[in-house]
Design a protein around this motif. Structure first.
Motif, PDB file in Angstrom:
ATOM      1  N   ASP A  17     -51.680 -27.276 -41.813  1.00  0.00           N
ATOM      2  CA  ASP A  17     -50.291 -27.694 -41.627  1.00  0.00           C
ATOM      3  C   ASP A  17     -49.592 -27.961 -42.946  1.00  0.00           C
ATOM      4  O   ASP A  17     -48.401 -27.695 -43.084  1.00  0.00           O
ATOM      5  N   LEU A  22     -49.409 -19.484 -44.570  1.00  0.00           N
ATOM      6  CA  LEU A  22     -48.340 -19.238 -43.601  1.00  0.00           C
ATOM      7  C   LEU A  22     -48.935 -18.717 -42.304  1.00  0.00           C
ATOM      8  O   LEU A  22     -49.892 -17.949 -42.317  1.00  0.00           O
ATOM      9  N   SER A  23     -48.308 -19.109 -41.216  1.00  0.00           N
ATOM     10  CA  SER A  23     -48.725 -18.551 -39.937  1.00  0.00           C
ATOM     11  C   SER A  23     -48.174 -17.133 -39.828  1.00  0.00           C
ATOM     12  O   SER A  23     -47.319 -16.713 -40.625  1.00  0.00           O
ATOM     13  N   SER A  26     -44.420 -17.228 -39.304  1.00  0.00           N
ATOM     14  CA  SER A  26     -43.652 -17.530 -40.531  1.00  0.00           C
ATOM     15  C   SER A  26     -43.629 -16.312 -41.450  1.00  0.00           C
ATOM     16  O   SER A  26     -42.578 -15.994 -42.030  1.00  0.00           O
ATOM     17  N   LYS A  76     -42.019 -18.440 -49.864  1.00  0.00           N
ATOM     18  CA  LYS A  76     -43.244 -19.222 -49.621  1.00  0.00           C
ATOM     19  C   LYS A  76     -43.283 -20.454 -50.525  1.00  0.00           C
ATOM     20  O   LYS A  76     -43.566 -21.567 -50.071  1.00  0.00           O
ATOM     21  N   LYS A  79     -40.467 -22.910 -49.513  1.00  0.00           N
ATOM     22  CA  LYS A  79     -40.754 -23.560 -48.231  1.00  0.00           C
ATOM     23  C   LYS A  79     -41.792 -24.678 -48.393  1.00  0.00           C
ATOM     24  O   LYS A  79     -41.650 -25.754 -47.811  1.00  0.00           O
ATOM     25  N   LYS A  83     -40.903 -28.540 -47.414  1.00  0.00           N
ATOM     26  CA  LYS A  83     -41.506 -29.063 -46.181  1.00  0.00           C
ATOM     27  C   LYS A  83     -41.849 -30.550 -46.306  1.00  0.00           C
ATOM     28  O   LYS A  83     -41.588 -31.338 -45.386  1.00  0.00           O
ATOM     29  N   ASN A 125     -44.417 -32.238 -38.102  1.00  0.00           N
ATOM     30  CA  ASN A 125     -44.869 -31.040 -38.806  1.00  0.00           C
ATOM     31  C   ASN A 125     -44.144 -29.795 -38.296  1.00  0.00           C
ATOM     32  O   ASN A 125     -43.715 -28.930 -39.057  1.00  0.00           O
ATOM     33  N   GLU A 126     -43.970 -29.747 -36.982  1.00  0.00           N
ATOM     34  CA  GLU A 126     -43.312 -28.590 -36.373  1.00  0.00           C
ATOM     35  C   GLU A 126     -41.847 -28.497 -36.836  1.00  0.00           C
ATOM     36  O   GLU A 126     -41.366 -27.419 -37.206  1.00  0.00           O
ATOM     37  N   GLU A 129     -41.665 -27.670 -40.535  1.00  0.00           N
ATOM     38  CA  GLU A 129     -42.007 -26.256 -40.729  1.00  0.00           C
ATOM     39  C   GLU A 129     -40.782 -25.381 -40.452  1.00  0.00           C
ATOM     40  O   GLU A 129     -40.421 -24.531 -41.268  1.00  0.00           O
ATOM     41  N   SER A 132     -37.850 -26.155 -42.967  1.00  0.00           N
ATOM     42  CA  SER A 132     -38.148 -25.709 -44.339  1.00  0.00           C
ATOM     43  C   SER A 132     -38.087 -24.180 -44.436  1.00  0.00           C
ATOM     44  O   SER A 132     -37.641 -23.639 -45.448  1.00  0.00           O
ATOM     45  N   ILE A 133     -38.505 -23.495 -43.381  1.00  0.00           N
ATOM     46  CA  ILE A 133     -38.403 -22.023 -43.382  1.00  0.00           C
ATOM     47  C   ILE A 133     -36.933 -21.606 -43.460  1.00  0.00           C
ATOM     48  O   ILE A 133     -36.544 -20.781 -44.288  1.00  0.00           O
TER      49      ILE A 133
END
Lengths: 178, 188
Positions: A17, A22-23, A26, A76, A79, A83, A125-126, A129, A132-133
């Motif tokens: 997290d 990155l997921s 993302s 990246k 972000k 975050k 966190n969600e 995330e 910040s993206i």
């Protein structure tokens, strides 16, 4: 034989997290935005600088791919820095949201404090995330386009033989170091 | 002595009389390009001005300019060979030729020629205009790149930037406003 990870499952989740990784979602968002922002200036180069796309297809193609790589790298980095700051700022708001959601749930089912804190942490966190993206995309795109327009259409307007690659590389280096 | 002085006075009178009848024309031809920028496919205006600085009229005046070949220029208006029957003393005439360059390249402009009869019974006199030297004809593409206003292109570019700039910012702003409101509500 592969070495075993020394982190527990919770620690691995925390690292995932709050790390730089990155997921898939993302990454997809970043590459999509990087593609859009890399190709939009081609319209200006073809219509204002009269560098037609058919004649400069290879140059534009290479420039777009290189630009996409560096811009997504900048997304990246940006972000990751944003975050943490956003997570700290949204703490109170997220807590209020979770408390309201828990209060609306069935009254018989009591939610423990630990579970509430976990929910708050997960939701924070969600939210951080997502925000910040979005903010990283906006900041990087605005910086990239502003510097590109300034260099390409003011400073190096009459650069020969072609103005495109030199300016793009300069802009990308500036964004990378920012 | 008196006789000598009378003879000298008579001689001076008649010599002046002879000079007063001997009037000749003298033409100056000036050739100039009226455009600031010469572009392929756009009109190029060239003005020829004839000034008669002599004492007498110039007759049978013919102006000719062989600069604008059909292979390189399209004649839009005016003529490259013009005739005037008479240009009076201390007067001037002008003529404008409009051509359209067909190629973008450096163009070497030479003098235009004027032929006229300076005085009655005299042989034709020839005169040449100034040489304009090498003129640069830029392509239509280069002209658009340097001099067009590009307002429409910038407007469309700003529209294309909306997904990259406005949408991410709006999403971030919406989320930020929501949680700031929740936070403010919690504090109260």
């Amino acid at each position: 034989m592969a070495p075993k990870s020394n982190f527990s499952k919770e620690e691995e989740l925390l690292l995932q997290d709050f790390g730089r990784g990155l997921s898939a979602k993302s990454s997809a968002i970043f590459y999509f935005h990087a593609f859009i922002v890399s190709t939009v200036p081609l319209y200006l180069f073809s219509n204002i600088q009269q560098m037609f796309i058919c004649e400069n297809a290879i140059l534009f193609g290479i420039g777009t791919i290189v630009s996409m790589y560096f811009i997504s790298f900048a997304y990246k980095n940006n972000k990751f820095e944003l975050k943490h700051k956003i997570a700290q700022k949204r703490g109170d708001g997220v807590s209020a949201e979770i408390h309201a959601a828990v209060a609306d749930m069935d009254g018989n089912k009591k939610v423990s404090k630990k579970e509430k804190d976990e929910r708050i942490l997960w939701r924070k966190n969600e939210v951080a995330e997502a925000e910040s993206i979005q903010l990283a995309v906006f900041n990087t795109n605005a910086t990239f386009l502003a510097i590109l327009i300034f260099l390409a259409f003011l400073i190096f307007k009459n650069y020969a033989p072609t103005p495109y690659p030199f300016r793009l590389q300069l802009v990308q280096n500036i964004i990378l170091t920012s | 002595m008196k006789c000598v002085l009378c003879l000298v006075a008579l001689f001076a009178f008649f010599s002046n009389a002879v000079i007063a009848d001997d009037t000749t024309a003298k033409l100056i031809l000036i050739k100039e390009v009226l455009n600031d920028i010469i572009t392929e496919g756009n009109d190029l205006s060239v003005q020829y001005s004839l000034f008669n600085i002599g004492d007498g009229p110039a007759t049978d005046v013919e102006l000719a300019d062989s600069d604008f070949h059909e292979s390189e220029f399209e004649l839009v208006s005016g003529m490259t060979s013009v005739k005037w029957e008479r240009i009076g003393a201390n007067s001037n005439v002008s003529h404008v030729v409009v051509v359209k360059p067909l190629k973008a390249s450096a163009f070497n402009s030479t003098s235009a020629v004027v032929q006229y009869v300076a005085s009655e019974g005299a042989e034709p006199t020839f005169g040449f205009s100034d040489e304009l030297g090498e003129l640069s004809i830029i392509s239509a593409t280069e002209y658009k790149r340097l001099h067009a206003s590009h307002v429409w292109e910038w407007f469309l570019f700003s529209v294309f930037c909306i997904p990259s700039l406005l949408l991410p910012y709006l999403l971030h702003f919406t989320s930020k406003s929501k949680y700031n409101a929740l936070s403010a509500k919690k504090k109260h």
